[in-house]
Design a protein around this motif. Structure first.
Motif, PDB file in Angstrom:
ATOM      1  N   SER A  11      -7.069  -2.302 -20.264  1.00 13.24           N
ATOM      2  CA  SER A  11      -7.794  -2.861 -19.133  1.00 13.24           C
ATOM      3  C   SER A  11      -8.704  -3.981 -19.623  1.00 13.24           C
ATOM      4  N   HIS A  70     -12.333  -4.660 -13.106  1.00 12.09           N
ATOM      5  CA  HIS A  70     -13.284  -3.763 -12.449  1.00 12.09           C
ATOM      6  C   HIS A  70     -14.301  -4.531 -11.607  1.00 12.09           C
ATOM      7  N   HIS A 113     -14.925   3.766 -16.646  1.00  7.75           N
ATOM      8  CA  HIS A 113     -13.761   4.419 -16.056  1.00  7.75           C
ATOM      9  C   HIS A 113     -12.791   4.863 -17.142  1.00  7.75           C
ATOM     10  N   ASP A 124      -5.854  13.705 -10.373  1.00  9.01           N
ATOM     11  CA  ASP A 124      -5.738  12.743 -11.467  1.00  9.01           C
ATOM     12  C   ASP A 124      -4.699  13.232 -12.476  1.00  9.01           C
ATOM     13  N   GLN A 144      -6.659  12.495  -4.705  1.00 11.79           N
ATOM     14  CA  GLN A 144      -6.565  11.159  -5.304  1.00 11.79           C
ATOM     15  C   GLN A 144      -6.322  11.240  -6.810  1.00 11.79           C
ATOM     16  N   HIS A 202      -6.023   8.545 -10.498  1.00  8.98           N
ATOM     17  CA  HIS A 202      -6.838   8.101 -11.629  1.00  8.98           C
ATOM     18  C   HIS A 202      -7.776   6.943 -11.316  1.00  8.98           C
ATOM     19  N   GLU A 231      -7.494   4.913  -7.787  1.00  9.38           N
ATOM     20  CA  GLU A 231      -7.206   4.088  -6.618  1.00  9.38           C
ATOM     21  C   GLU A 231      -8.413   3.943  -5.705  1.00  9.38           C
ATOM     22  N   TYR A 232      -9.348   4.874  -5.791  1.00 11.21           N
ATOM     23  CA  TYR A 232     -10.580   4.827  -4.994  1.00 11.21           C
ATOM     24  C   TYR A 232     -11.534   3.736  -5.461  1.00 11.21           C
ATOM     25  N   THR A 287     -10.535   0.632  -5.535  1.00 10.29           N
ATOM     26  CA  THR A 287      -9.984  -0.564  -4.904  1.00 10.29           C
ATOM     27  C   THR A 287     -10.542  -0.708  -3.491  1.00 10.29           C
ATOM     28  N   ARG A 298      -9.335   1.061   0.018  1.00  8.82           N
ATOM     29  CA  ARG A 298      -8.650   2.333  -0.174  1.00  8.82           C
ATOM     30  C   ARG A 298      -9.586   3.480   0.204  1.00  8.82           C
ATOM     31  N   PHE A 339     -13.351   4.336  -1.373  1.00 10.19           N
ATOM     32  CA  PHE A 339     -14.075   3.247  -2.036  1.00 10.19           C
ATOM     33  C   PHE A 339     -15.486   3.101  -1.479  1.00 10.19           C
TER      34      PHE A 339
END
Length: 330
Positions: free
Chosen positions: A120, A125, A198, A247, A274, A276, A278-279, A281, A284, A287
């Motif tokens: 990453s 982020h 993260h 996850d 949910q 790993h 996606e929350y 983004t 979504r 978030f």
């Protein structure tokens, strides 16, 4: 020995697929109350120890004064989940205005060290970190030498060295705050620092809270991560965990085990069903709750904003989307 094997296995599982110290004298305190409105966001990049064995590129997002805008027409109030503080106006639900190189807004701002996961980069982020900067925090995100997306000599095992990189960055920021002529000089509340990250960055964050860590590190946010050996030791600092219940990379049980080890105030925000991250983004499910809860948490721990602490349980929870377990004070 069994515990050590378990920790090693958990770290191995983490590293298989992450997606997008010495005590110093206290520095200057933040001399302003928690912001009551959103800022625009500036961005700056530099490299810590460019000639050393572990050069550390860093992206910094920080508050700047927004460009002058015509007075808007009256509109309905924004959602309560995105407000910064009552009775502050709700910030725009869209991304903040980012102006690279813009002057830092007046005042001193708490600092958050943000750590990315494996394969990453800090900019992946930005939907979260720029919104934290707009809320009144300086967010400094290192690109770790051997775990970033473009690393030529990628090594999962190098996560163990990243907490020390985080502290190296903190020391560098302390120097910048005192360096005459630097754009950040006089704007960093270097005795009010938080750490967040993260996945592998969550483990990195936990690894910064070892026994005897400087008290200037006042709070941590572990997203889809857990503890490393020696994590969550004194001085006591509040911790917020965020984790998807399904996850597949770092099971939620790993995060909950870390939560159980925290000696001081802590909270665990679960996102049922949910995975790993996606929350993280915008748009979504979850978030808005993660954003609001993390801003409330940072305002409470780094600005001493008790109203944010009282809001956090309300802002964090949406039936069917999030569930909060809390050992935070009331």
């Amino acid at each position: 020995m069994r515990v050590q094997r378990l920790v090693a296995a958990l770290v191995t599982a983490l590293l298989a697929g992450c997606g997008p110290a010495t005590t110093a004298a206290p520095g200057p305190s933040t001399s302003q109350p928690a912001p009551q409105r959103a800022y625009a966001v500036g961005m700056r990049q530099f490299v810590v120890d460019p000639g050393g064995t572990r050069p550390l590129p860093v992206t910094v997002w920080y508050p700047v004064e927004p460009a002058a805008q015509p007075a808007p027409a009256a509109t309905a109030p924004g959602p309560a989940l995105t407000r910064l503080a009552a009775p502050a106006a709700a910030p725009s639900p869209g991304p903040p205005e980012v102006r690279p190189g813009a002057p830092v807004a007046a005042g001193r701002f708490p600092v958050v060290i943000y750590s990315h996961g494996l394969h990453s980069l800090p900019e992946l982020h930005a939907p979260l970190t720029t919104r934290w900067a707009a809320a009144g925090f300086v967010v400094a995100a290192p690109t770790y030498p051997r775990t970033n997306l473009r690393a030529r000599d990628f090594s999962r095992a190098d996560v163990r060295n990243q907490p020390a990189d985080g502290w190296r960055l903190i020391r560098h920021l302390i120097r910048l705050d005192a360096r005459r002529g630097d754009p950040l000089a006089g704007h960093l509340a270097v005795n009010r620092i938080g750490a967040a990250g993260h996945s592998a960055g969550g483990f990195t964050t936990a690894g910064m809270f070892t026994s005897g860590h400087p008290a200037r590190l006042r709070a941590g946010i572990v997203i889809a991560g857990g503890g490393l050996a020696g994590s969550f030791a004194g001085p006591v600092a509040p911790l917020l965990f965020v984790h998807g219940s399904a996850d597949p990379i770092v099971p939620e049980s790993v995060g909950r085990a870390g939560y159980a080890r925290v000696l001081g105030p802590a909270a665990f925000l679960s996102l049922p069903g949910q995975g790993h991250g996606e929350y993280l983004t915008p748009g979504r499910p979850g978030f808005a709750q993660v954003l609001a809860a993390t801003i409330d948490f940072l305002r409470w721990t780094l600005y001493d904003d008790r109203a944010a602490l009282r809001r956090l349980p309300i802002d964090a929870q949406l039936p069917g989307t999030t569930a909060l377990t809390s050992r935070l004070p009331r």
